[in-house]
Design a protein around this motif. Structure first.
Motif, PDB file in Angstrom:
ATOM      1  N   CYS A 193      -1.084  -5.172   3.220  1.00  0.00           N
ATOM      2  CA  CYS A 193      -0.338  -6.179   2.439  1.00  0.00           C
ATOM      3  C   CYS A 193       0.100  -5.603   1.096  1.00  0.00           C
ATOM      4  N   ALA A 194      -0.791  -4.864   0.451  1.00  0.00           N
ATOM      5  CA  ALA A 194      -0.452  -4.267  -0.846  1.00  0.00           C
ATOM      6  C   ALA A 194       0.701  -3.286  -0.706  1.00  0.00           C
ATOM      7  N   ALA A 195       0.749  -2.553   0.401  1.00  0.00           N
ATOM      8  CA  ALA A 195       1.831  -1.587   0.614  1.00  0.00           C
ATOM      9  C   ALA A 195       3.178  -2.288   0.702  1.00  0.00           C
ATOM     10  N   VAL A 196       3.234  -3.380   1.436  1.00  0.00           N
ATOM     11  CA  VAL A 196       4.501  -4.120   1.571  1.00  0.00           C
ATOM     12  C   VAL A 196       4.957  -4.664   0.218  1.00  0.00           C
ATOM     13  N   ALA A 240       5.349   1.323   5.079  1.00  0.00           N
ATOM     14  CA  ALA A 240       4.992  -0.094   4.984  1.00  0.00           C
ATOM     15  C   ALA A 240       5.226  -0.812   6.303  1.00  0.00           C
ATOM     16  N   ALA A 241       6.325  -0.496   6.977  1.00  0.00           N
ATOM     17  CA  ALA A 241       6.632  -1.147   8.250  1.00  0.00           C
ATOM     18  C   ALA A 241       5.620  -0.765   9.322  1.00  0.00           C
ATOM     19  N   ALA A 242       5.282   0.525   9.382  1.00  0.00           N
ATOM     20  CA  ALA A 242       4.305   0.970  10.382  1.00  0.00           C
ATOM     21  C   ALA A 242       2.935   0.366  10.125  1.00  0.00           C
ATOM     22  N   GLY A 243       2.546   0.309   8.862  1.00  0.00           N
ATOM     23  CA  GLY A 243       1.252  -0.276   8.542  1.00  0.00           C
ATOM     24  C   GLY A 243       1.189  -1.751   8.863  1.00  0.00           C
ATOM     25  N   LEU A 244       2.279  -2.473   8.583  1.00  0.00           N
ATOM     26  CA  LEU A 244       2.291  -3.912   8.800  1.00  0.00           C
ATOM     27  C   LEU A 244       2.307  -4.276  10.276  1.00  0.00           C
ATOM     28  N   THR A 245       3.061  -3.521  11.068  1.00  0.00           N
ATOM     29  CA  THR A 245       3.242  -3.888  12.472  1.00  0.00           C
ATOM     30  C   THR A 245       2.199  -3.277  13.402  1.00  0.00           C
ATOM     31  N   PRO A 252      -3.750   6.123  14.801  1.00  0.00           N
ATOM     32  CA  PRO A 252      -2.629   7.024  14.494  1.00  0.00           C
ATOM     33  C   PRO A 252      -1.527   6.354  13.683  1.00  0.00           C
ATOM     34  N   ALA A 253      -1.225   5.088  13.979  1.00  0.00           N
ATOM     35  CA  ALA A 253      -0.191   4.379  13.231  1.00  0.00           C
ATOM     36  C   ALA A 253      -0.617   4.179  11.783  1.00  0.00           C
ATOM     37  N   ALA A 254      -1.886   3.846  11.575  1.00  0.00           N
ATOM     38  CA  ALA A 254      -2.384   3.675  10.217  1.00  0.00           C
ATOM     39  C   ALA A 254      -2.327   4.991   9.451  1.00  0.00           C
TER      40      ALA A 254
END
Length: 302
Positions: A193-196, A240-245, A252-254
């Motif tokens: 959330c902080a990244a977005v 941000a998109a990869a972390g959120l989704t 690996p996505a994180a």
């Protein structure tokens, strides 16, 4: 009809001296200091919400980052004794003096917080150190923007109101990326959330800075600075998109999101540094805005 005047400098020489700082040292110092300061805030939040693994990782990360940041600063100063010499007095009107004292207070707090977290000893002292580092963290993350804006460099000084917000948002993105990279996936929700929020805030602040800079904003879009800042925008948005989704269910996505956010934040700092150098080297970015401020109807240089 008299031809419209075109701006020319004296023999084409710069009006002000371009920063003599090393890009690797000072832009790296900007980035690492931001990562450390924002990381301490995330570490305190993780500690309070029971995300102990992420909290420990961020405390150690902040200690390493601030140590490397101080090393880069000392290396650029050339003589290590210059740093302790800046601690002889506290001058509130000097960003360099205030920043030196911030580092002197923040560094031991971050070190104590990391040491207590890793060893598991002195939990109360560790909690106090964590709180102290978190309180000083936002100032450590953003004071370098004030330091840069306090110079005569057009691209920095002209955006003196927005630059601290750009640096703070970029630092938050970097710290969020580090949390995604090092912390367990089940504990990653606050970092995602902080990244977005950080990416959105950085975009808003950067656009506001561009509007205030006027023609000087060209330095943010051209040459090395333009390439770095465009890359930063792409990397942070992708992270941000990869972390959120996907970051909540895929290691690996994180990790990808974390690396992208870290790289994007670094590109932002190096890009702003390059824009400042470019604006100082071209005399029109110094003279034309000053003429326009004195006489808004002046068309010189347009």
């Amino acid at each position: 009809m008299v031809p419209r005047a075109e701006f020319e400098s004296y023999y084409g020489r710069p009006v002000i001296k371009a920063p003599s700082w090393s890009a690797q040292d000072i832009a790296g110092y900007f980035f690492l200091g931001g990562l450390a300061g924002a990381g301490s805030v995330l570490a305190a939040g993780a500690q309070l919400t029971g995300r102990t693994t992420t909290a420990t990782a961020m405390k150690v990360s902040s200690l390493v980052a601030v140590s490397l940041s101080a090393a880069a600063l000392v290396h650029d100063l050339g003589v290590p004794s210059r740093f302790p010499n800046m601690l002889r007095v506290l001058k509130p009107t000097s960003p360099m003096s205030v920043g030196s004292w911030l580092l002197a207070g923040y560094g031991p707090a971050a070190g104590a917080a990391a040491a207590c977290a890793v060893t598991g000893r002195l939990p109360r002292a560790g909690a106090a150190a964590t709180a102290a580092a978190a309180l000083l963290g936002p100032a450590v993350a953003s004071y370098t923007a004030v330091l840069a804006a306090d110079t005569a460099v057009p691209a920095w000084h002209g955006a003196h109101r927005e630059l601290p917000y750009v640096f703070a948002a970029s630092a938050t993105a970097a710290a969020s990326g580090m949390a995604l990279l090092l912390g367990p996936v089940p504990e990653s929700a606050p970092a995602r959330c902080a990244a977005v929020l950080a990416v959105g805030a950085e975009e808003v602040a950067t656009r506001a800075a561009g509007r205030r800079l006027g023609m000087v904003a060209e330095t943010l879009h051209q040459g090395r600075a333009g390439a770095l800042l465009r890359t930063a925008r792409l990397l942070t948005a992708a992270g941000a998109a990869a972390g959120l989704t996907l970051g909540h269910r895929s290691r690996p996505a994180a990790a990808f999101a974390g690396l992208a956010l870290l790289a994007g934040s670094a590109c932002t700092r190096f890009g702003i540094f390059a824009a400042g150098v470019a604006s100082a080297e071209d005399p029109k970015y110094t003279v034309v805005p000053q003429r326009a401020a004195v006489n808004p109807s002046d068309e010189v240089g347009k």
